[in-house]
Design an enzyme around this catalytic site. Sequence first.
Site, PDB file in Angstrom:
ATOM      1  N   ASP C 155       0.888  -1.220  -0.095  1.00 43.91           N
ATOM      2  CA  ASP C 155      -0.006   0.103  -0.190  1.00 43.91           C
ATOM      3  C   ASP C 155       0.813   1.139  -0.001  1.00 43.91           C
ATOM      4  OD1 ASP C 155      -2.883  -0.974   1.956  1.00 43.91           O
ATOM      5  OD2 ASP C 155      -1.891  -2.079   0.621  1.00 43.91           O
ATOM      6  N   LYS C 218      -6.752   3.332  -3.300  1.00 43.10           N
ATOM      7  CA  LYS C 218      -7.161   3.278  -1.802  1.00 43.10           C
ATOM      8  C   LYS C 218      -7.314   4.773  -1.426  1.00 43.10           C
ATOM      9  CE  LYS C 218      -4.828   1.997   2.648  1.00 43.10           C
ATOM     10  NZ  LYS C 218      -3.936   1.173   3.135  1.00 43.10           N
ATOM     11  N   LYS C 254     -10.141   0.409  -2.173  1.00 44.99           N
ATOM     12  CA  LYS C 254     -10.150   0.227  -0.529  1.00 44.99           C
ATOM     13  C   LYS C 254     -10.538   1.418   0.132  1.00 44.99           C
ATOM     14  CE  LYS C 254      -6.785  -1.144   2.818  1.00 44.99           C
ATOM     15  NZ  LYS C 254      -5.296  -2.011   3.164  1.00 44.99           N
TER      16      LYS C 254
END
Lengths: 288, 478, 318
Positions: C155, C218, C254
């Site tokens: 991430d 995300k 996400k």
Amino acid sequence: MPDRLAVRKTYKLYVGGAFPRSESGRSYEITSAEGRFLANAAMASRKDVRDAVVAARGAFAKWSGATAYNRGQVLYRAAEVLEGRRAQFVDEVAASEGRDRDDAAGTVDAAVDRLVWYAGWSDKIAQIAGSANAVAGPYFNFSVPEPTGVVAVLAPQSSSLLGLVSVVAPVVVSGNTAVVVASEDAPLPAITFGEVLATSDVPGGVVNILTGRTAELAPVLASHMDVNAIDLHGAAAGAATDLEQAAAENVKRVLRRPDAEPDWRADPDPHRMLAFLETKTVWHPMGV
Amino acid sequence: MPVFDYAPAPESRDIVALRPGYGLFVDGAFTEPADGGTFKTVNPATEEVLAEVAEAGPADVDRAVAAARRAFDGVWGRMRPAERAKYLFRIARVLQERAREFAVLESLDNGKPIRESRDVDVPLAAAHFFYYAGWADKLRWAGFGGDPRPLGVAGQVIPWNFPLLMAAWKLAPALAAGNTCVLKPAETTPLSALLLAEVLQQVDLPPGVVNIVTGAGGTGRALVAHGGLDKVAFTGSTEVGKQIQRTLAGTRTKLTLELGGKAANIVFDDAPLDQAVEGIVNGIFFNQGHVCCAGSRLLVQESVAEPLLERLKQRLATLRLGDPLDKNTDIGAVNSAAQLERITELAASGDAEGAVRWQPECPLPDRGWWFPPTLFTGVSQSHRIAREEIFGPVLSVLTFRTPDEAVVKANNTPYGLSAGVWSEKGSRILWTAQRLRAGVVWANTFNRFDPASPFGGYKESGFGREGGRHGLEAYLDA
Amino acid sequence: MSLLVPAAEHLPDALASESTLRRFLHGLPGVDQVGAEARAATLATRSIKRESKRWALDMAVRMTDLTTLEGADTPGKVRALSAKAVRPDPSDPTCPSVAAVCVYGDLAGEAAAVVAGSGVHVAAVATAFPSGRASLAVKLADTRDAVAAGADEIDMVIDRGAFLCGRYGEVLEEIVQVKQACGPAHLKVILETGELATLDNARRAAWLAMAGGADFVKTSTGKVTPAATLPVTLVLLEAVRDFAALTGRAVGVKAAGGIRSAKDAIRYLVMVNEVAGERWLTPEAFRFGASTLLNDLLLQRAKQRTGAYAGPDYFTID
């Protein structure tokens, strides 16, 4: 069988939605019109004023950002709660102002109705104080009233509830927040009114109520650079000019002290709301 | 079988205590009609009979008007305005308290999804009473002179598409201004008005201030033609509106009309596309399209038509049609068999005249009256589906090339109730809004209503405004 | 600028230079904030009950990246959390495992050791998370170290400073290089929408990330407020939907930070369902970055199973 001893109420300040004592630890005696001891009221200091202004400023963004409908609902709810506590207020006003019960009851009823009157203005102010303006060009031009910010209010000295409601409601209905100096000699209904606000969905900090010596507190508010406007109603006659001069330091909007005390029972007009509004005019071209 | 299949989530009917029969509400009490006539009101989702309702004949209408007149002369017209205001505040509060009950009843009687009656109809009705309550004792600042007086007795005829909300739109300003009322709800949706009558009793509204005479077209005509009214307010079809205007010609009775529409929803090539799709969907499928101000004509700039239509079709496929009491229903039932027939006939004309029909896959329940969300492309101005008000979930899609053309096409109709404009450019929105001959222009939004916002039409969509300071004018002698 | 970017074949002209990239991003349809918030609010009124609620709760568990990202994290803490990730509810064997454990890169090895063989992924934050303020060399080293330690998902954070002053090409280049450094690991690109401030920026940043090869976009690091919100996630779902229509590739979304209750999570699933579509209703295409959410999901699962409201004493803290 002995009489039951009453559990006497302690009267504190109403700041930021809570009821703190004065940071100075001082209090002063409140007596009825006949001289009977009623209670010790908190004697607010300049630091309490400072804290109240911080609370009022902190509450401004959310209160002025709420919809007018929401503000109207909140003030109407405060009227409902005030009506529910009618008997308590009749006692307090009668004792504080030396009125008989019937007269005090009329005053309390008028205070409830006054709050309802102002509650109904929240979503109409823009319709009487705003406008679309016919400018000479391809522009959409409109003026909207906006609340000025934090308003200091010196509440009437003699009308401890009706006068109080009549000067506070018009300030907050449009989105301003208020720091109120209650009547010096008759402050108790003001604090109980703080209790009404605290239980009516009025966010903490929207109305802050200080009790104490007007002559001590007013100059602090008048010279405070983060206060946008001041209502000098409850100032002593000799003090008003100095207060207005102090207010000039940050060009506060000043609502001057009237020559004579108004008849608070008479129907009001919009001027107390309009006094604490700014007008914003926006231009926007109209073209493809 | 969808991956994420929402289970039925029905709102319970138990909160509503339906009575088998309802009388007229006259002079503060429920009474039998003079000649005993009744009619049935039906749940359009199931065709089940909900109740029998009294049919008011001319004698009943006369009695109601007389009660309203007595109440005006004796009580309401003399009452201190601040006291009048407090009755209206009470009504608003009780509507909020009984909100769930009203929402369920409205969905049962009208067919609209519970989500809409719960989230739109009932809250707005309460808000309308709140708003006008506030004006009752402030009329001298409303811009109609220093001491504006009420007109007297108002006869008010309302439609079936927003039964409770239309009752609020009529009663609240009339009462705030000091008038008394005789209200005639639509014959397919009388129940929420009759429940409102119970609320009026709960708040101790003096008898005769509001009277409710249920019935069909005959009752409405009897009311409008009753010589004892100072004011008539009508919301409904343009055709009936014209009849009423003819009936009242030459009389002293004041009139306001809120009639039909064929609103253009204009989407420019710089529109925020996803929100425009929502606005289009809301514009024509909210309330099954039974909305006078529905955005029934999509006018999309030709250069962006293809991507817009693609997104629109994708979006239509997620609409859920079914049981109005299911909290997840987006599209409810059509209010009556007659209305369904009209929608079906007009949609068929679309096919016949050469437009191209598109519908998402949409199973319809076996019982009740239903029409799936429908899109017609290749529509031109001359098609019936571009000119006539369908009052159903049918969207006609037309294109335009330039802003001028959009405005000309949008205005090219005898109607003028509302319009939508979609663009990210402020100047373009304002330029367009300035040129649209419509009483309500929604920019980058649609079907937004507020008691503070005046609503009403140009041209054959009627005259007079409801909502806002302007909404008082209809009920004042100004 | 690398031409090995997936989707470059669909957007080559757009990516050709800083100015064409800017024109492409600024030419995307605008987002009306009020309209987007209204749509999110309407979707949030969906009532998900009974079997659909049970399905949604299980899916939400399966989509959770169980997260700990504290300076005070230790091997002990990470191992305990990883055990919970594999077996969230010891009293209910029907409870599925979560999607991943999400930790700082230097502790990825600890997590990997515990989840080995369970199917639970190890996601590591990298690239000078959360601020992203370091040289590219440091960020790439951070990424490689995490992968070497056992992370199979990375991430990363974008350079918000560069984005906000319009240096889109720089932002894109970093993403491309981090993607390369990931090797076999999948890449989630954190946009930090709270700092981007507008929904228009969120849409542009999402397209930038996808053009750069992101496997997931995300919302947030969870260290800044606001973190994930329904409206911003709505915009990201629209972006991945539109990207898939253009390129055929489904990039995942996400939502991270601020999602604490099962009720919230179900609202997100409704939005995925009705905005992006069924293709995204799988842990391969949608994730929740959360910590306290898991226990609320377990509480709600227990209520669905037993009919009674459960209490926190019956579930492990980690």
